[in-house]
Design a protein around this motif. Sequence first.
Motif, PDB file in Angstrom:
ATOM      1  N   VAL A  49      -6.483  -7.814   1.170  1.00  0.00           N
ATOM      2  CA  VAL A  49      -6.496  -8.266   2.559  1.00  0.00           C
ATOM      3  C   VAL A  49      -7.861  -8.873   2.851  1.00  0.00           C
ATOM      4  O   VAL A  49      -8.878  -8.184   2.851  1.00  0.00           O
ATOM      5  CB  VAL A  49      -6.214  -7.105   3.527  1.00  0.00           C
ATOM      6  N   VAL A  85      -2.751  -9.821   9.472  1.00  0.00           N
ATOM      7  CA  VAL A  85      -2.375  -8.460   9.093  1.00  0.00           C
ATOM      8  C   VAL A  85      -2.424  -7.574  10.332  1.00  0.00           C
ATOM      9  O   VAL A  85      -3.424  -7.543  11.052  1.00  0.00           O
ATOM     10  CB  VAL A  85      -3.311  -7.916   7.991  1.00  0.00           C
ATOM     11  N   ILE A 138      -2.521  -1.678   7.811  1.00  0.00           N
ATOM     12  CA  ILE A 138      -2.531  -1.285   6.406  1.00  0.00           C
ATOM     13  C   ILE A 138      -2.098   0.173   6.339  1.00  0.00           C
ATOM     14  O   ILE A 138      -2.754   1.051   6.916  1.00  0.00           O
ATOM     15  CB  ILE A 138      -3.931  -1.461   5.780  1.00  0.00           C
ATOM     16  N   VAL A 179       1.132  -3.370   3.426  1.00  0.00           N
ATOM     17  CA  VAL A 179       0.400  -4.194   4.383  1.00  0.00           C
ATOM     18  C   VAL A 179       1.422  -4.865   5.282  1.00  0.00           C
ATOM     19  O   VAL A 179       2.262  -5.649   4.812  1.00  0.00           O
ATOM     20  CB  VAL A 179      -0.470  -5.254   3.673  1.00  0.00           C
TER      21      VAL A 179
END
Length: 473
Positions: free
Chosen positions: A42, A220, A223, A234
Motif C-alpha cells: 500500500v 485504500v 487494512i 486491503v
Amino acid sequence: MRSIPRSSRFANGGISYWFRDIGVPERRAPLAGDADYDVCVVGAGYTGLWTAYYLKRERPELRVCVLEREFAGFGASGRNGGWLSAEFSGSREDYARSHGKGSMVALQRALMNTVDEVVSVTEREEIDADLIKGGMYLVADNEAQRERLQGHIEYLQEWGYWPDDFHMVDPSEEPRIAVHGAVAAGYSPHAARLHPAKLVVGLAAKVVELGVDVFEDTPVVEIRPGEKGERPAVVTEHGTVRADHVVRATEGFTSTLRGPRRQWRHTHSSMIVTEPISDESWERIGWEGGEVLGDTAHSSIYSQRTADGRIAIGGRGAPQRLGSAPAEEGLTQPHAIAELWRALTRMFPDVADVPIEHAWAGVLGVPKDWSPTVRLDSETGLAWAGGYSHSGVSTSNLAGRTLRDLILGRSTELTRLPWVGHETRGWEPEPLRWVGTKVVRGLYRTADRRESRTAGKGHTSRLADIATRMPGR
C-alpha cells in the motif's frame, strides 16, 4: 512576498517543481475488482516501490501488487530535496539500549552502503535521476553553529563514522562552495544529489517491467490484519485485495488510515527553486561537485544545485492547521517561502536578484521518538516501514531491502539491525500535538536568532535545549 523576485512562471503547489520539470505521468489503471496476491503493498512511494523491486528481483514468481491512491511518487518521494545521504534521525542511544552499541554502528554503516546501493541500482537499471555522488557539505555561520557542528562530528565518530566519513574541512583548503559568512564547514562523502521525481518515476516503470501490478487512482479505505485463518486484506474503493503479506508504506499519509492514525505525525516541509543561475554567478559560488548543502541552524535548511543550474532549497514548514489532513495540493505558505528566500540570499548574496520559479510543500511521517522502524507481524501478516523524518530517500531503500528479507523469512544482517521491530508510543491527540509542534518550532526559531546576535560566544541557546527535549521537536 512582494520583496521577493518572482519569475513570470512562478507557481506555488502543483505537487512539486520536480514533476513540473518532467511532467506529471499518465496514471495507470485502477484496481478492477477483488484480487489475490502473494504480497500487496500500500503506497507507491520510495518504500513501497523499493520493497516491490527487491522482492520481484529475488523471487520473480511472486505475485506482487502496489496500490496507490494518486500516482507513483505523489507524496514525499516526488517532493523532497533530492538528498541521498547516510543521515539518520533516530536516537542512537535508544537503539543501543535494546540491541547493543555494535548493532547501532552496523545500522549506520548500512546507511552509508545504502547510498552506493541506490547509485548502483540506477546505473544497472538505467534510471536517469541526475544522480551525482558529490558528498554532503554542512556549514556554520556563527560560533554557536561551529561548536555544534564540531560536537556533532565528534559524536558521530563514536557511532560508526570514521574520520574519513565525516570531518571538519581544513580552513586552508579552497572551499568547495563559497557560502557567504560561513565560519566553518564539515564534509561527508556519503551523500548524493538526485532528481526525486525522475528516480520515483523510473523505479515505478522498472517494477512494472519486472511484472509487478501497480494500480493507481485506488484509494485504500482499510487494512485488515489476518486472523482466525483469514489472510490479511486491503479494502479499497474498487475492491478488496487479499494477500499472504500486506506492506503499509504510507509514511506521512499514515494518519489518514483507520487504526494507525497516531503512530506517526505528519509534518510539513517546504521548498523553493530559482530560475537558472548565470555562469558568472556559478563561477563565484563554485558548487561544481554535485554536493548537497545544509547548515547547522536549529531550523536547518537543505539544498542542491540542480542539473539544469538552479538552486533548490528547503526546510521544515509551518505546522499544519489544527486537525487538518496532509496537504495534497503542495501549496506552501508565503512566510515559509520568505524564510527560505532569506536563507538562500544570506548564503549566496549573488543570487538575490534571481527570481524564484516554484514553491511547494510535502508531508513527512514523524514518530514521537523520531526513530524510524521496519516491522513484520508474522501473526497478522502485516508489515510496515517509515517514520523517516528528514532522511527518507536513503532510509526507504534500506527499509525495502529489509522488508524483502523479513517477508521471505530470512535471518540476515539487515533483519538483525536495531530498527527492526522498534516500537514507539503514539502521539497525543489534537490539540495537544498541534500546540506542542507550534511551541517547539517557535523555540528553535528564537534560538537561531539569539545565536546569530551573539556570534562570538559560541554556545547553543538554552531555548534550543528545551525544544530538543520536547516530544514535538
